[in-house]
Design a protein around this motif. Structure first.
Motif, PDB file in Angstrom:
ATOM      1  N   ASP C 178       0.829  -1.210   0.000  1.00 43.69           N
ATOM      2  CA  ASP C 178       0.000   0.000   0.000  1.00 43.69           C
ATOM      3  C   ASP C 178       0.862   1.258   0.000  1.00 43.69           C
ATOM      4  OD1 ASP C 178      -2.399  -1.311  -0.021  1.00 43.69           O
ATOM      5  OD2 ASP C 178      -2.786  -1.106   2.122  1.00 43.69           O
ATOM      6  N   MET C 179       1.885   1.259   0.831  1.00 42.83           N
ATOM      7  CA  MET C 179       2.708   2.463   0.961  1.00 42.83           C
ATOM      8  C   MET C 179       3.519   2.736  -0.299  1.00 42.83           C
ATOM      9  SD  MET C 179       1.748   3.800   3.716  1.00 42.83           S
ATOM     10  CE  MET C 179       2.912   5.164   3.698  1.00 42.83           C
ATOM     11  N   LEU C 182      -0.114   3.087  -3.581  1.00 42.12           N
ATOM     12  CA  LEU C 182      -1.075   4.151  -3.279  1.00 42.12           C
ATOM     13  C   LEU C 182      -0.424   5.530  -3.356  1.00 42.12           C
ATOM     14  CD1 LEU C 182      -3.098   2.785  -0.224  1.00 42.12           C
ATOM     15  CD2 LEU C 182      -3.806   2.883  -2.613  1.00 42.12           C
ATOM     16  N   MET C 354       9.413   6.738   0.944  1.00 46.69           N
ATOM     17  CA  MET C 354       8.548   5.633   1.381  1.00 46.69           C
ATOM     18  C   MET C 354       8.771   4.402   0.508  1.00 46.69           C
ATOM     19  SD  MET C 354       5.117   7.684   2.605  1.00 46.69           S
ATOM     20  CE  MET C 354       4.494   8.113   0.998  1.00 46.69           C
ATOM     21  N   LYS C 382       2.361  -7.306   5.524  1.00 47.11           N
ATOM     22  CA  LYS C 382       1.570  -6.143   5.949  1.00 47.11           C
ATOM     23  C   LYS C 382       2.283  -5.339   7.035  1.00 47.11           C
ATOM     24  CE  LYS C 382      -2.024  -3.488   6.348  1.00 47.11           C
ATOM     25  NZ  LYS C 382      -2.070  -2.388   5.383  1.00 47.11           N
ATOM     26  N   ASP C 385       4.614  -2.767   5.663  1.00 51.42           N
ATOM     27  CA  ASP C 385       3.808  -1.663   5.140  1.00 51.42           C
ATOM     28  C   ASP C 385       3.431  -0.698   6.273  1.00 51.42           C
ATOM     29  OD1 ASP C 385       2.805  -0.675   2.790  1.00 51.42           O
ATOM     30  OD2 ASP C 385       1.225  -2.169   2.558  1.00 51.42           O
ATOM     31  N   THR C 386       2.916  -1.266   7.329  1.00 50.36           N
ATOM     32  CA  THR C 386       2.491  -0.450   8.470  1.00 50.36           C
ATOM     33  C   THR C 386       3.684   0.243   9.118  1.00 50.36           C
ATOM     34  OG1 THR C 386       0.701  -2.026   8.828  1.00 50.36           O
ATOM     35  CG2 THR C 386       1.191  -0.522  10.624  1.00 50.36           C
ATOM     36  N   ALA C 389       4.360   3.235   7.116  1.00 44.62           N
ATOM     37  CA  ALA C 389       3.326   4.256   7.323  1.00 44.62           C
ATOM     38  C   ALA C 389       3.538   4.977   8.645  1.00 44.62           C
ATOM     39  CB  ALA C 389       1.939   3.616   7.280  1.00 44.62           C
ATOM     40  N   ARG C 390       3.839   4.212   9.672  1.00 48.95           N
ATOM     41  CA  ARG C 390       4.052   4.836  10.986  1.00 48.95           C
ATOM     42  C   ARG C 390       5.299   5.744  10.968  1.00 48.95           C
ATOM     43  NH1 ARG C 390       0.207   3.701  14.360  1.00 48.95           N
ATOM     44  NH2 ARG C 390      -0.735   1.633  14.371  1.00 48.95           N
ATOM     45  N   ALA C 392       6.443   7.276   8.374  1.00 48.26           N
ATOM     46  CA  ALA C 392       6.113   8.464   7.575  1.00 48.26           C
ATOM     47  C   ALA C 392       5.310   9.453   8.406  1.00 48.26           C
ATOM     48  CB  ALA C 392       5.341   8.055   6.319  1.00 48.26           C
TER      49      ALA C 392
END
Lengths: 418, 418, 418, 418
Positions: C178-179, C182, C354, C382, C385-386, C389-390, C392
């Motif tokens: 996703d990161m 998206l 990212m 996953k 990915d998380t 995100a964290r 970022a």
């Protein structure tokens, strides 16, 4: 003062709506304090023809609390909120002659009642009241010291009158104020047009071909919000500068004869008549929904619509279905009258807070200065505009920058260059 | 006419850029035909101070081909495209004194050369040329029949001059034309500012806090495009009406002292000086990127920046890193000069097509009417504005509606109401 | 390690660009700390084929500082920043084989050099390197423990390989994170495509008909930004679901054979070939500008363009003019290669921060788990990915809500209803 | 079949609404033809719990005309359109148990009536019906062959049930279809939430601080439209990936404890409970308007609201005023139930055309395949999704590109690279 019997529940609902609006009109509240202090409107008789709903009620109450006597009716046969009218008439010491769903004859009867009142000042929207004073009711003309006019359409009429020397008292163009037309016409009409359309149709806006006739302040508000709801927006214009502007704002721009083809929605906001007429009705899509956001109900030609139809029926509340002779069915919202008022709840409260603050300040200005003012259309003084803007910012708890002394000096100086 | 030695490759590149622009300036092409036919500029001497790049070159060529003699330099020390200057000077029979990256001294030397040429008409941008004619070079003043001024900043200076009775010839405000400021300032500055910022930094706009100082035509263009690129936009203003407008356009509006906190980008477009100064530099974020899109390079105070820095270095092309004494590093693009011209390629071609069509029509108008014109700032006649709009629509192959006779009559009539 | 002579100034410029990027890649900095601590890549040999510019350089440096040996080349003949390549090769202990403006033959030669290095892990973009390992360079295949693939196009190829049983080592789909897709595909491609187009053309986007082929993650990023710059956007698609989505996002959706008519710009982002071909070239507008934002340079058919042209020339840097036999002139940017990289500066730094954090984490994951992984395309776990995100959010100083215990319980419970 | 006495006018209004919707649901019309032809639902007994308004009525009629027997009630105590319910029950041969404004007890009574009917197939929204079948009404469980579930919230519950082995028949996740959640949740909720808010409040959206809790498909639809109406939008999230996405879409992202400060509107769309609770209610602004667009009415804690209030009253239709003990007044729309249904007219017709086409196709699929399906949550087959997308495009008269044979071959081929 009450001439009509009202249901208690109707009155109670009107009072609740007035209260809701009043609590959300901080700029008008500031004007109220100013007027009470100045006393400029004490004992003045004010005749008003404005869409009679909650926000207008708060303006009327503001003037009443400032000491004026008020006679109020609507400026449009379909735009009255009967609950608010009932509450004003029954409970607020305001003579309110507006009724919901008037015939044209009843509409003019109500206007006449406001004129019977012999107003010192007139607040008008569309200039019907001012026009009557200059034609059928000339006997009351000399009493009037001045008037405010709310809308573009009215200003156009009044300037034409003034150009012919027919206008007999000074009129302040409320519409000319930045804090009115930049906001009321754009953000007000923009939002409330969609309130009216969505309530009336439950149809999807996203992805639909949405034609906006006119790229004036109202039209661009509607176009902006149509895009904001995901529509594919097409604009029509007669002014080449505005046409280029619409194009560079990313809208398709074309003649209505092309735009109407395949349109899902057509909304007019031009101030002109017959914008949608026979030639366009011939080619529009089956199921096309038409609405008007301009002042008068002649932008979409109802005579042409009727002549081309074999039957009509009410498809939903505020939505008339015309079964055209060519087999298509097309829909007109709110009988072609202002869709945001006749099928929605009018402009958002906070917008009318600014517009009506200008109205109240305009009457105060007339009261203080009418003797020095010529019988023509006057712009509202810039400082009243700024006063309203500052009050609006204050209500939003926004503070903005002020020029330093050095900056002020710099801006008045032409010697400093590269 | 060529006073400089140029590299053949430089000239060739300039010719290619001129050709590219010329092929994409259809409105100016229509003006060219008009001027050739009218002969109004035959033999006229025109002194020009405009950002000397391809689009300006096409304007100069247009005037040249209409029979005028041209002396051209830039209106900004950093905004010259040297290839275009070379091609104009070496190949196009135009005396071009503009150079890339001038010192202020060299800049004024070039302006003086244009004045030495004894122009009949002046085309200025920022009013430095007009100012010199009224101060250090008064001996050439009497020869000048009139001038055009391109920009808001210049008009402010010239109106201040006129107000003091200091202005000695008529000046047409090109900026006042709708087809100029509605487009050039808004869509032109809007787009090209991002060309400059993205080229200079390769940084992400989406999600960043992007502060725009000023919500005039330039500022709203920048704010609109910043949002279009996904930024979280904050606007600062000194005018309360514009502040409310920015807010209702969905932007946060605050004082710069608050806006600057946490800003990733700050862009100024105010026409005022010291918009970013010591008090703001104290609180801005580490890594904040600052740029100016207003005419002069004093909107972001370089003296304050330098006083607060322990060192500076070139971080990337057109990007100066200031290492502040408080340990943060902040960045100034294009030395605080117009970021779209000094770090980008200036306004898009099609925008300058319209602005420069007005410039050429303005000189034609001066040539025909200067004797009747007072020594003040004149608005450009509405019909020239409309002429440009119609030509622009034609170039886009757009046709718009025209009023029917009935509609025209209706709009001039005030008796028709509800 | 340096095999080439570089200009000192080139190296210095490359170092400055690397520094600029590195200071703006906080997520990769966090990965750097993690990898140094874990030691998972110590001594690993990593062969990389990525667009060789500053952000890629920071990834390579990250892996190098984590203890790996690196051999790097570009994944596209036109996308190398020669200054960065020089700095990496000369100063950073990284074997860099990328050169600006390679022929296809030179391009493959560079890929071969990376394979000669006998990598343990491969980082690929478009799968050319992985493909060579499976065909012409099979002798090196057994050495490779696993690979990362960056892009949609590469994943499509690799899944086809896996489906035929031809893939011989595990590949992690970085694009599947996703990161990555998206953000990189949408906001990265969206912004940088306009950097490329505006730099190359200086043309106006506002009001222009802008056709985007493909409404995948890249295409919707481009369409969103085209609208944000004021274009009238048309989308083409082959997937009916995406087509309805584009339509409800407010875009016109049509077949390319219709969309191409009157288009000012056409940008492809489909992952398919011949999206613009003879039938479309026949009908496109004079002066139409075409560019590709998909991985390979075959989305716009250059063979068809050449067959239909009587001559070509360089109109501007990165802009080729094709004079068609039908008299029109059309323009291809960056030779049909990725316009954001070949004519711009590639994705914004923060986006690649990212994506490349995922690349580095992907190699770490391979190093720890390759023995258990099948020879197929794997989604990235996953939790990585998380993690990105964290990191970022932390770099943006954003804190988000966490579920309360009651909420967590509620979400795992199915008994609570109306 | 009719158990209730209805007013003839109520029935007539319901029939008009059904007709309006039916004429605007072309995809469902295509499904109707398909089902009539296949005969798959002939004699099937279908129990439905869906918001009972016009579009749902058209779905029920579709299934009825395909030969099924229908027992229908609402899936929410407040979401029934009583006119439509009357028309269905009195005139359409459909047993309709839905009433407007039910208590929770009445609501469950109506659900029980649907269960009494012993359905073969169940169409549920929120899973209350399915849950009852698995708990209090187990005696009817064995009769049920399968079910459809409409919404995210229901799917979460059902997956939790399935994970515990508690689910006893196959359920198709209608929500999982692209043509459902991409459209219904995003464009449907997006638009209709504003229908509900604007109707209920007449307040301005432009310039207001508008907080959206949750950036799932519903939340992003609301955020997108809030921006489209000019709001300053703030998003809250618990998922870090979605949080970064919201940020790069240009929204402010923060914890609710910060977002709630100064908020003019807060709308929840999370699928979780207590998203607004005591700690947030303590700090929200005077006059803040709160609404919920998630399935259940527990996203804004009414117990907390009530505990903190000294009194409540109805401020406007669908708007409850809570006078907090701290002196502020805050407002909850539609009693915290789905604002778009309880205070508006639900999703636009065209959106439900697609969602309900999937519902009808889902039941057809169950009827044909239930014997092979496990007792778990099943995704709807991709081809049904595509079938609906193609039918929707056809209804819009849109044609899209198809791959050429060469392109198809290319996409299945991995050997072609740079």
């Amino acid at each position: 003062m009450m001439m009509t019997e009202y249901e208690p529940e109707e009155i109670a609902r009107g009072e609740a709506r007035l209260r809701w609006a009043r609590e959300r009109m901080p700029v008008l509240a500031a004007v109220r304090e100013r007027l009470k202090k100045s006393g400029a409107l004490k004992g003045a008789k004010i005749g008003m023809a404005l869409h009679t709903e909650a926000k207008t009620g708060v303006l009327a109450l503001t003037l009443r609390e400032a000491g004026a006597d008020i006679s109020l009716t609507s400026c449009n046969p379909l735009s009255t909120d009967p609950c608010v009218a009932a509450a004003l008439d029954a409970k607020c010491d305001i003579a309110c002659h507006a009724k919901k769903g008037q015939t044209n004859q009843e509409y003019y009867k109500s206007l006449n009642k406001v004129i019977d009142f012999s107003p010192d000042y007139v607040i008008d929207d569309g200039a019907d009241l001012i026009f009557m004073l200059h034609t059928k009711r000339k006997e009351k003309l000399s009493k009037v010291k001045g008037a405010n006019e709310e809308t573009t359409t009215g200003i156009v009429r009044l300037k034409a009158m003034a150009a012919e020397g027919a206008l007999k008292f000074p009129v302040i163009s409320i519409n000319g104020a930045d804090m009115k037309h930049l906001f009321d016409n754009r953000y007000g009409t923009g939002q409330s047009t969609f309130d009216g359309i969505m309530s009336s149709t439950n149809l999807l806006i996203a992805g639909r071909k949405f034609v906006v006739a006119g790229y004036g302040w109202c039209g661009r508000g509607i176009a902006m919000r149509a895009r904001g709801m995901g529509a594919r927006v097409v604009v029509t214009e007669i002014d080449p500068v505005k046409a280029v502007e619409a194009r560079l704002d990313g809208f398709d721009i074309m003649q209505m004869a092309d735009a109407a083809k395949g349109a899902d929605f057509i909304v007019t906001a031009t101030g002109c008549k017959d914008v949608i007429r026979k030639e366009h009705l011939k080619i529009i899509n089956d199921k096309c929904v038409m609405a008007n956001a301009g002042h008068f109900d002649n932008e979409i030609s109802k005579p042409d619509l009727e002549a081309m139809s074999k039957s009509t029926r009410t498809a939903r509340e505020n939505t008339t279905e015309y079964s055209l002779k060519n087999g298509k069915k097309v829909y007109l919202l709110a009988d072609g009258r202002l869709v945001n008022l006749a099928a929605g709840q009018g402009h958002p409260v906070e917008i009318m807070d600014m517009s009506f603050a200008l109205q109240a300040l305009g009457v105060e200005y007339l009261a203080k200065n009418y003797e020095e003012m010529d019988a023509k259309v006057h712009e509202i003084p810039k400082e009243l505009d700024t006063w309203v803007a500052r009050a609006a910012l204050k209500s939003m708890e926004v503070e903005i920058d002020r020029l330093t002394k050095e900056q002020e000096k710099y801006l008045n100086e032409w010697r400093e260059g590269t």
